[in-house]
Structure formats: structure tokens, C-alpha cells
Design a protein around this motif. Structure first.
Motif, PDB file in Angstrom:
ATOM      1  N   GLY A  90       0.799  -0.912   0.712  1.00 41.75           N
ATOM      2  CA  GLY A  90       0.036   0.147  -0.491  1.00 41.75           C
ATOM      3  C   GLY A  90       0.472   1.608   0.000  1.00 41.75           C
ATOM      4  O   GLY A  90       1.929   1.141   0.112  1.00 41.75           O
ATOM      5  N   PRO A 135      -4.844  11.817  -2.466  1.00 39.03           N
ATOM      6  CA  PRO A 135      -4.916  10.467  -2.908  1.00 39.03           C
ATOM      7  C   PRO A 135      -5.882   9.369  -1.466  1.00 39.03           C
ATOM      8  O   PRO A 135      -5.912   9.266  -0.891  1.00 39.03           O
ATOM      9  CB  PRO A 135      -4.112   9.839  -3.168  1.00 39.03           C
ATOM     10  N   THR A 136      -6.992   9.022  -2.467  1.00 44.32           N
ATOM     11  CA  THR A 136      -8.389   8.526  -2.006  1.00 44.32           C
ATOM     12  C   THR A 136      -7.660   6.861  -1.744  1.00 44.32           C
ATOM     13  O   THR A 136      -8.642   6.276  -0.803  1.00 44.32           O
ATOM     14  CB  THR A 136      -9.398   8.285  -2.523  1.00 44.32           C
ATOM     15  N   ASP A 137      -6.519   6.317  -2.380  1.00 47.33           N
ATOM     16  CA  ASP A 137      -6.229   4.812  -2.331  1.00 47.33           C
ATOM     17  C   ASP A 137      -5.233   5.184  -1.025  1.00 47.33           C
ATOM     18  O   ASP A 137      -4.300   3.354  -0.970  1.00 47.33           O
ATOM     19  CB  ASP A 137      -6.002   4.238  -3.896  1.00 47.33           C
ATOM     20  N   ILE A 162      -9.622   9.401   4.383  1.00 46.60           N
ATOM     21  CA  ILE A 162      -8.921   8.196   4.351  1.00 46.60           C
ATOM     22  C   ILE A 162      -8.511   8.630   6.382  1.00 46.60           C
ATOM     23  O   ILE A 162      -8.471   9.615   6.379  1.00 46.60           O
ATOM     24  CB  ILE A 162      -7.279   7.999   3.754  1.00 46.60           C
TER      25      ILE A 162
END
Length: 355
Positions: A90, A135-137, A162
Motif C-alpha cells: 500500500g 489520494p483516496t487510495d 482516509i
């Protein structure tokens, strides 16, 4: 009388020093010093429980969050945060606003992929970046709420979809925050909470145990939670003095009251910096820290002379960090308005002598 403007370890209330000094000789009539008492004794277990309870009360920590008192300062948390929150493969997002933020980024990069969403390094960290995209990821978004060296502070909680992680080492307990907005908060004790040695961690339980990593036990938050911050010998004296300081803060009226005092102290000092032609602030006005006021002399030749005058007037710890130069007045919770007024008086005296 001396006024301590040191950045940390820093000033604490006199009544806290007095009570702590008695405990060094005889803690709670046990006949033992707080420095030698067992951390497994019922007397210290009561200290740990009260310290946790006070943090939960003063910061309105909701259910579903654990409170830890660890060791190693924020520097250890720079690694523990990604180890516990960043999954294998991640990425994490970070905001770069100063020395401690960049150190956190450096450590996180050793553990996984890091996206730096914005940085104010282009002006030697004189401002807080705005209008950046998170960034949403990413697994989490990390920022440093107050920049001790450069004198900037984040007053508006960043908007993020997040989990939000914040190093609040130098402004924790100085103003109201909504803990529920955060996945994890950490803070070294040695600014507003207590003496050096303890590190406060407030973590949302549901975020833990999901990275797929096999961690050394000492770097895993979950065993510390299960052991009530006593997986290993805790920083007994630092936790005890933090408890005394948290009692002091509660008796003053809590975070809401101290925030108003901090606003007045900061406004008083910044008004003088802006008025006095011999001095100027280093941080942009809208991002000026209430905790660490950084300023310089307009004429660098005046710098040493002002430090000499400050020392004569009992103003201690004003020399600025080498990254900024000039002066840094750390005006943490325990520094009274009389200390700020003494500094303002010295600045005005210096103006009279050198104008």
C-alpha cells in the motif's frame, strides 16, 4: 525571576514541580521514591489509570480509541505509524511542513510507498500548504500540526476521506480538537503534557491488525494496548508528572480555558513583533504558531545584543533554531502571560536603546 521560553523539555507549572519533588522523596506515603517504585504496584497502576482517564476527559476521546503511554518520542512513532497502518504493497500520504514532518516522511519511505501531497520547503517552511489533493487510495494521511522549529501551525483539520494521522507533539492539549476526526494522534510529552520520556498515542482500535505485516512485538500497538501501556517498563516518572500536569490543566478549566489564554499570549507577542521596527516574524501571518513564535532582528547585528539583554532580564531559551536563526519564544500552556509581557517589555527596552 526566570521565564522559560525553551522549546522542550519545557516549562511546567510550579505546583507540579513542587508535588513531583515531594514524590521523588516519598511517593504517596509509601516510604519509597517515585523513581524506585514498582510499575506493577497498585500505587503506580492507579497513576497510569488516572493519567489515561484525564487524557480521555480533557480531549473528549470517544469510545473505540485506545490511549497509550510509550517511549521513544515522536521519532519512534515515525516508524510505528507506518508499521501498524500501512499495508504491504500500500501507500501513505504525507504533508511536508518542516523538519519533523520530513523526518516522518523519511522513516515511512523505509517501510512503504509514500506520496508527499505538498511541501513548503521552497520558502524554508514559512507557511502551511493549501489546496492540495490527498489520494483516496492511500492507507492514511499524515501531517504535523505544529512546527516547533519554523513556527507554523495547522489550525483547520485537513479534510480527508482516509484515516487522518497527526503528530501533535508541540500543540497537544493547547486547543480543542475533535479526536473522532483522527485515526491516530501521537505526541511527545515534553511540550504541554509533562517531562521528556513519555509519548502519548491515541489510536482508533479498528485500524489495527490489518497490514499483513509480522511486527516485532515492541513495535506493535496491540500488545501495548492489551498490557495497558505496561508491555515493558513504562516511563514511570514522566507518566506521573504528566498526571500532575493534567490535573493542573483540569483544575484551570480544561483545554477550552487554556486555549483562550494561549490566544491572548500569542496575540500579545505577535502584536509587538509587528509593531516594533527592530523585529520581524518569519512565518506568514495566517499560519503563525501559537506555541512557537519565531522572529528575527531586522539588523542581524542586533541579534547577539538582544539575546544578552534577554538573559539579563531572566528570559531563557530564546535563541532560534539554526534552521531559522534569530529567536524562538515557545509559549506553551504553563508559560504565563506575565512571561510574555516580560519579553514584550524587553523588546520595547531594546527598541528605546537602539532606535
Amino acid at each position: 525571576m526566570k521565564h522559560n521560553f525553551g522549546a522542550g523539555p519545557c516549562i511546567l507549572p510550579q505546583e507540579v514541580f513542587q508535588e513531583a519533588s515531594q514524590a521523588v522523596l516519598n511517593f504517596n506515603d509509601t516510604g519509597l521514591s517515585i523513581l524506585e517504585i514498582s510499575h506493577r504496584s497498585k500505587e503506580f497502576e492507579a497513576v497510569m489509570a488516572e493519567t489515561e482517564r484525564l487524557v480521555r476527559e480533557l480531549l473528549s476521546v470517544p469510545t473505540g480509541y485506545s490511549i497509550l503511554f510509550l517511549q521513544g518520542g515522536a521519532s519512534t512513532q515515525f516508524a510505528m505509524v507506518p508499521l501498524n497502518l500501512l499495508p504491504e504493497g500500500g501507500k501513505a500520504a504525507y504533508l511536508d511542513t518542516g523538519t519533523w514532518a520530513s523526518k516522518a516522511i523519511k522513516e515511512a519511505k523505509k517501510i512503504g510507498d509514500v506520496t508527499v501531497v505538498a511541501s513548503s520547503a521552497d520558502t524554508n517552511y514559512t507557511y502551511i500548504p493549501k489546496n492540495y489533493d490527498v489520494p483516496t487510495d492511500a492507507a492514511y494521511f499524515h501531517y504535523t500540526s505544529n512546527n516547533t522549529i519554523f513556527g507554523t501551525e495547522v489550525f483547520e483539520t485537513p479534510q480527508s476521506s482516509i484515516p487522518l494521522v497527526s503528530d501533535m507533539s508541540s500543540d497537544i492539549l493547547s486547543r480543542k480538537i475533535n479526536v473522532a476526526d483522527y485515526g491516530l494522534i501521537y505526541a511527545g510529552a515534553q511540550k504541554n503534557m509533562g517531562p521528556a520520556g513519555a509519548t502519548l498515542v491515541i489510536v482508533k482500535d479498528e485500524l489495527l491488525g490489518k497490514t499483513g505485516r509480522t511486527l516485532s512485538t515492541i513495535f506493535d500497538y496491540q500488545p501495548h494496548i492489551a498490557a495497558g501501556s505496561m508491555y515493558n517498563t513504562p516511563p514511570v516518572f514522566s507518566v506521573y508528572v504528566s498526571m500532575l500536569n493534567l490535573r493542573w490543566l483540569k483544575n484551570k478549566g480544561g483545554v477550552e480555558v487554556i486555549e483562550q489564554e494561549n490566544i491572548i499570549k500569542a496575540r500579545t507577542l505577535y502584536d509587538e513583533i509587528d509593531r516594533n521596527p527592530l523585529f520581524k516574524g518569519t512565518a506568514v501571518k495566517e499560519d503563525r504558531s501559537r506555541m512557537n513564535v519565531t522572529f528575527v532582528t531586522e539588523d542581524k547585528a542586533h541579534e547577539a545584543a538582544f539575546l544578552d539583554l534577554a538573559k539579563e532580564r531572566g528570559l531563557i531559551g530564546l535563541k532560534g533554531h539554526r534552521s531559522v536563526g534569530g529567536f524562538r519564544a515557545s509559549i506553551y500552556n504553563a508559560l504565563s502571560i506575565s512571561g510574555v509581557n516580560a519579553l514584550v517589555d524587553a523588546m520595547q527596552e531594546f527598541e528605546e536603546k537602539n532606535s
